[in-house]
Scaffold this motif. Structure first.
Motif: not given
Length: 438
Positions: A110-126
């Motif tokens: 989240a600190a690197m991307s600043g995007s909540s949806p992107a964080t959920c998708a990137a970490i959540g998939k794994m």
């Protein structure tokens, strides 16, 4: 017409227009134009283009598309998966290591991307399938990722904080620093609840599955450390007086693109085009809302609505904490229906005079406001992160995701209470690094 009554009419009509499905920026322009014409005549329309474009004539706004490009280039690679895997390898022997890995990965990504949806998708998939495979409750697996994703708008660098700083003419550097300790506090509260919930469900024996050699732990680090080094470098450049937020954001965006190309082989023109296209779309959307909010603020001020509300609040014989409770309730409800950027741009011009008159620190208030916006991201009916999690784990019902997210909402409310009791959690670090009142 009485300005307070007029303000109530503006609020009601604005809500109706935004709920009609019109985009936030266009809706604000429609409402502003309508009231300006009704009370100042057609000549008021001559000023709207000047105000609209004048609001964008701010060098600090350059940092918004740069930080968005920085986040998009990270989100378009396997950085999230590698970050999650690196933390899992290093924390696998720690009690509750997997859930800590997921929340830690959410915080860092989240600190690197600043995007909540992107964080959920990137970490959540794994993270979600892995936690469920090891016996974690579905609510903990889904709720922890949904809540962890919200940290992107609090932990620096944060686009939301930049928008608040521009809207209130507050130091962006101080705002970034103010979000560090509360962000870590939220991560700690999220981890504590996840571990307790898992232990309570009787799955504690499943927390330490998996084993990795030291070689396996170190071989993943070269993929992750460069991005983390960029984040640290960006923050050091800002607070070390080396460069402005806009300049550091531009360098950070370029370095993230270069690392994405070199480490993750993102050199196909189509992939780079997608990063730049998506970044441009999001940047234009935010900048359009900022410009429209400038016209909306001008309308409120020219009709003496803002001044009248602030004066009326000042005459109320109520405790300032009762006033802050009412403000928090308003922000909470607004966050249920509108994105954080829209709430900040519409509410900040009205709320800032009120909270400063009541003796509250605007830097501290920025953190409280942001946590309220985080709650909105995992609360119905809009709750964007809930739907992102449902999209990547469709076999987990929305009801289960919501039930798993509610304890994390309670953690955020607890964080707001702690900030009210100990405002230094938000103001101490900016004062130490940049000087008190600087």
């Amino acid at each position: 017409m009485d300005p307070l009554l007029l303000g109530a009419c503006v609020a009601l009509i604005t809500i109706m227009v935004l709920f009609s499905g019109v985009s936030v920026g266009l809706g604000l322009l429609i409402v502003s134009a309508g009231f300006l014409i009704a009370f100042d005549g057609m000549r008021s329309l001559e000023l709207m283009p000047e105000i609209l474009f004048g609001k964008l004539d701010n060098f600090a706004l350059l940092s918004i598309p740069m930080f968005i490009i920085m986040g998009a280039s990270i989100a378009s690679t396997r950085a999230g998966a590698d970050l999650y895997e690196a933390l899992e390898r290093w924390l696998t022997r720690v009690p509750g290591g997997l859930v800590i890995s997921n929340l830690g990965a959410c915080a860092l990504f989240a600190a690197m991307s600043g995007s909540s949806p992107a964080t959920c998708a990137a970490i959540g998939k794994m993270g979600i399938p892995e936690m469920r495979k090891r016996g974690y409750p579905d609510g903990v697996a889904a709720g922890s990722i949904a809540a962890g994703g919200t940290l992107g708008i609090l932990i620096p660098p944060s686009v939301t904080m930049i928008v608040y700083g521009i809207a209130t003419e507050t130091s962006i550097g101080r705002l970034f620093l103010a979000g560090v300790i509360p962000g870590l506090l939220l991560v700690g509260l999220f981890m504590a609840w996840s571990l307790y919930s898992t232990w309570r469900s009787g799955n504690a024996v499943l927390l330490n599955a998996g084993s990795y050699s030291w070689r396996q732990r170190f071989e993943i680090l070269p993929r992750v450390l460069p991005f983390l080094a960029i984040i640290v470098g960006v923050l050091y450049a800002m607070y070390g007086g080396i460069a402005t937020p806009s300049e550091t954001a531009a360098v950070g965006a370029l370095l993230c693109l270069v690392i994405a190309v070199i480490i993750y082989r993102l050199w196909h023109p189509r992939d780079l085009w997608l990063v730049l296209r998506d970044s441009t779309k999001e940047s234009v959307m935010i900048l359009f809302i900022i410009a429209a909010a400038g016209v909306f603020s001008y309308m409120l001020s020219s009709l003496f609505i803002t001044q009248s509300i602030a004066e009326w609040i000042g005459t109320l014989q109520v405790n300032r904490w009762v006033l802050m409770g009412a403000v928090n309730l308003f922000l909470l409800v607004a966050g249920f229906f509108l994105p954080p950027v829209a709430v900040i741009l519409m509410a900040a011009p009205i709320l800032l005079p009120i909270i400063t008159t009541a003796g509250f620190d605007p830097i501290w208030f920025a953190v409280v406001l942001t946590i309220n916006m985080e709650i909105g991201l995992i609360s119905p009916p809009v709750g964007l992160n809930l739907y992102v999690i449902n999209g990547i784990a469709p076999d987990i019902s929305l009801k289960t995701i919501l039930a798993g997210s509610l304890p994390f909402v309670a953690c955020m409310v607890l964080a707001i209470v702690l900030l009210c009791l100990f405002p230094g959690l938000a103001t101490w670090l900016p004062d130490v690094v940049m000087g008190a009142g600087a």
